[in-house]
Design an enzyme around this catalytic site. Structure first.
Site, short mmCIF file in Angstrom:
data_model
loop_
_atom_site.label_atom_id
_atom_site.label_comp_id
_atom_site.label_asym_id
_atom_site.label_seq_id
_atom_site.Cartn_x
_atom_site.Cartn_y
_atom_site.Cartn_z
N TYR A 175 0.84 -1.20 0.00
CA TYR A 175 0.00 0.00 0.00
C TYR A 175 0.87 1.25 0.00
O TYR A 175 0.74 2.14 -0.85
CB TYR A 175 -0.95 -0.01 1.21
N ASP A 221 2.55 -3.20 11.95
CA ASP A 221 2.19 -1.99 12.69
C ASP A 221 3.41 -1.34 13.36
O ASP A 221 4.00 -1.94 14.26
CB ASP A 221 1.18 -2.32 13.81
N ARG A 249 -0.94 6.55 17.73
CA ARG A 249 -1.25 7.12 16.43
C ARG A 249 -1.75 8.56 16.59
O ARG A 249 -2.24 8.94 17.64
CB ARG A 249 -2.37 6.33 15.73
N ARG A 263 -0.48 -6.96 15.27
CA ARG A 263 -0.87 -7.08 13.86
C ARG A 263 0.39 -6.84 13.02
O ARG A 263 1.08 -5.84 13.24
CB ARG A 263 -1.93 -6.01 13.56
N1 UDP Z 1 -5.95 -1.58 16.44
C1 UDP Z 1 -6.33 -2.44 17.46
N2 UDP Z 1 -7.51 -3.11 17.31
C2 UDP Z 1 -8.33 -2.97 16.23
C3 UDP Z 1 -7.93 -2.08 15.21
C4 UDP Z 1 -6.72 -1.40 15.35
O1 UDP Z 1 -5.63 -2.62 18.45
O2 UDP Z 1 -9.38 -3.62 16.17
C5 UDP Z 1 -4.69 -0.82 16.58
C6 UDP Z 1 -3.71 -1.08 15.45
O3 UDP Z 1 -2.89 -2.19 15.74
C7 UDP Z 1 -2.93 0.24 15.43
C8 UDP Z 1 -3.95 1.28 15.88
O4 UDP Z 1 -4.99 0.55 16.51
O5 UDP Z 1 -1.91 0.20 16.39
C9 UDP Z 1 -4.53 2.06 14.71
O6 UDP Z 1 -4.92 1.14 13.72
P1 UDP Z 1 -5.80 1.55 12.48
O7 UDP Z 1 -6.08 0.31 11.69
O8 UDP Z 1 -6.98 2.34 12.95
O9 UDP Z 1 -4.90 2.56 11.66
P2 UDP Z 1 -3.43 2.40 11.02
O10 UDP Z 1 -2.53 3.19 11.91
O11 UDP Z 1 -3.08 0.95 10.95
O12 UDP Z 1 -3.58 3.02 9.68
#
Ligand code: UDP
Length: 334
Positions: free
Chosen positions: A149, A294, A230, A291
Site C-alpha cells: 500500500y 504496525d 497514532r 498485527r
Molecule cells: N488496532 C487495534 N484493534 C483494532 C484495530 C486497530 O488494536 O481492532 C490498533 C492497530 O494495531 C494500530 C492502531 O490501533 O496500532 C490504529 O490502527 P488503524 O487500523 O486504525 O490505523 P493504522 O494506523 O493501521 O492506519
C-alpha cells in the site's frame, strides 16, 4: 471568470465525500464538481454536491469522455485501495488500482495541460515513511514504506514530481494523511466501509453490538502503556486541508508534500478509554497478538502545513472525534 471545474475521483468514499461537501458549502458559486467513483467501497448517497459518474479511473475511454465534456481545472484524486494487510495479500491488485489508476488519470490529463493549468491534489499517507526513525515525523523523513500500500502511494508521489518537473502547467499537492477518523459534524456523512479495520470505527461497532469484542493488537510495544500510538485527525479537518491546498495551488503555490495530522499521539488504550466515556459503558475488549506491519508510534510534525497552508484545525479533540463516529454509527444514512 467561469466556474472552477473540479474532478473528484473517489468522491463517494469516506474522505472524498467530506471534501465534496466542504467545496459545495464554501465554493458553491465558484466551483462545479464531477465525482468519478466506481462505488467499490463508496456510496452514491455520500455525494452531496455535483454530479456522479459511475466508473473506474482505469477506464481510459470513460476518463477521456468526462475530461472532454467537463475540461477540469482541478483534479482531486482520492480513489485507491487502502487496506494495508490486504495490500500484502494482493500486491498486483494494489499496484493496478493505485498506480495503474494514477497512470490512466495522468495520461488523460496530459492533453489538458498542453492547453491550460491543472492543479492536482493527491491523497497520500503516512505509510510512505515506513517505520519512523524519529518522532514527530516531518516531510523530509526517509521514505521506506513497509507494505505494498505504502509502496503504491510513494510511486504515485514520484510520478507526480516527475510530471510537475516536465510540465509547467501541472502543479500538485500531496497530502500525507495520518489517522483519519470521526464523521461529518452535521451527521450527513461518515465512514461506512465493509469489514472495517480501523480502531475507532471498530470500537464503536463493538459498542453497537455489531462486533462482539475489540481486539487490542499488541500490548508489548515500547510505548508507555505497551499499545501503539497514532495521530488521529478528524475527517472534517483533514477535508479542510484539501480546500487550503486548492487555494494554495490556485494562488500559484509550487508543488509540494504536506503531512496532515495534529502532532499529538494517543495509544490504543487511551482511545478506548475515550470510547468508553462517549458510549457510556465499558466496551468488551481482549488482548491480542500484534498485527503484522504496525509501527509502534506514528505522529505527524504538522509545522509545514500550518505555516505554508495556514492549517488551523477546529476539531483537535479525541472526544469529539469519537463522538461524531458514534453518532454516525447510530444514525447512518448509508
Ligand atoms: N488496532 C487495534 N484493534 C483494532 C484495530 C486497530 O488494536 O481492532 C490498533 C492497530 O494495531 C494500530 C492502531 O490501533 O496500532 C490504529 O490502527 P488503524 O487500523 O486504525 O490505523 P493504522 O494506523 O493501521 O492506519
Amino acid at each position: 471568470m467561469g466556474k472552477l471545474k473540479i474532478v473528484v475521483t473517489g468522491g463517494a468514499g469516506y474522505i472524498g465525500s467530506h471534501v465534496v461537501k466542504l467545496i459545495g458549502e464554501n465554493l458553491k458559486d465558484k466551483a462545479e464538481i464531477v465525482v468519478i467513483d466506481n462505488l467499490s467501497t463508496g456510496h452514491r448517497e455520500a455525494v452531496l454536491y455535483g454530479s456522479l459518474v459511475e466508473g473506474d479511473i482505469r477506464d481510459r475511454d470513460l476518463l477521456r469522455k468526462v475530461f472532454s465534456d467537463f475540461d477540469p481545472d482541478v483534479i482531486m484524486h482520492f480513489s485507491a485501495l487502502l487496506v494495508v494487510p490486504e495490500s500484502v495479500e494482493k500486491p498486483v491488485e494494489y499496484w493496478d488500482n493505485n498506480v495503474g489508476g494514477m497512470i490512466a488519470l495522468l495520461s488523460e490529463t496530459l492533453p489538458i495541460i498542453k492547453r491550460k493549468k491543472v492543479s492536482f491534489i493527491f491523497s497520500s499517507t503516512a505509510a510512505v515513511y515506513g517505520n519512523p526513525e524519529k518522532l514527530p515525523i516531518s516531510e523530509d523523513h526517509p521514505k521506506r514504506p513497509e507494505n505494498p500500500y505504502g509502496d503504491t502511494k510513494l510511486a504515485c508521489e514520484k510520478l507526480l514530481s516527475s510530471l510537475s518537473y516536465a510540465e509547467k502547467n501541472f502543479n500538485f499537492v500531496s497530502l500525507r494523511y495520518f489517522n483519519a477518523a470521526g464523521a461529518d459534524p452535521d451527521g450527513l456523512l461518515g465512514q461506512s466501509t465493509p469489514n472495517p479495520t480501523h480502531l475507532i470505527l471498530r470500537a464503536v461497532k463493538v459498542a453497537k453490538g455489531e462486533i462482539p469484542f475489540l481486539e487490542i493488537y499488541g500490548t508489548d510495544y515500547p510505548t508507555p502503556d505497551g499499545t501503539c500510538i497514532r495521530d488521529y485527525i478528524h475527517v472534517q479537518d483533514l477535508a479542510w486541508a484539501h480546500i487550503l491546498a486548492l487555494q494554495y495551488l490556485l494562488d500559484g503555490g509550487e508543488s509540494d508534500f504536506f503531512n496532515v495530522g495534529y502532532g499529538k499521539g494517543y495509544s490504543v488504550l487511551e482511545v478506548l478509554k475515550v470510547v468508553d466515556e462517549v458510549v457510556g459503558f465499558e466496551i468488551p475488549k481482549k488482548k491480542a497478538n500484534r498485527r503484522p506491519g504496525d509501527p509502534s508510534a506514528l505522529v505527524a510534525d504538522p509545522t509545514k502545513i500550518k505555516t505554508k497552508l495556514g492549517f488551523s484545525p477546529k476539531y483537535d479533540d479525541l472526544y469529539f472525534i469519537v463522538k461524531t463516529a458514534w453518532n454516525w454509527e447510530l444514525n447512518k444514512r448509508y
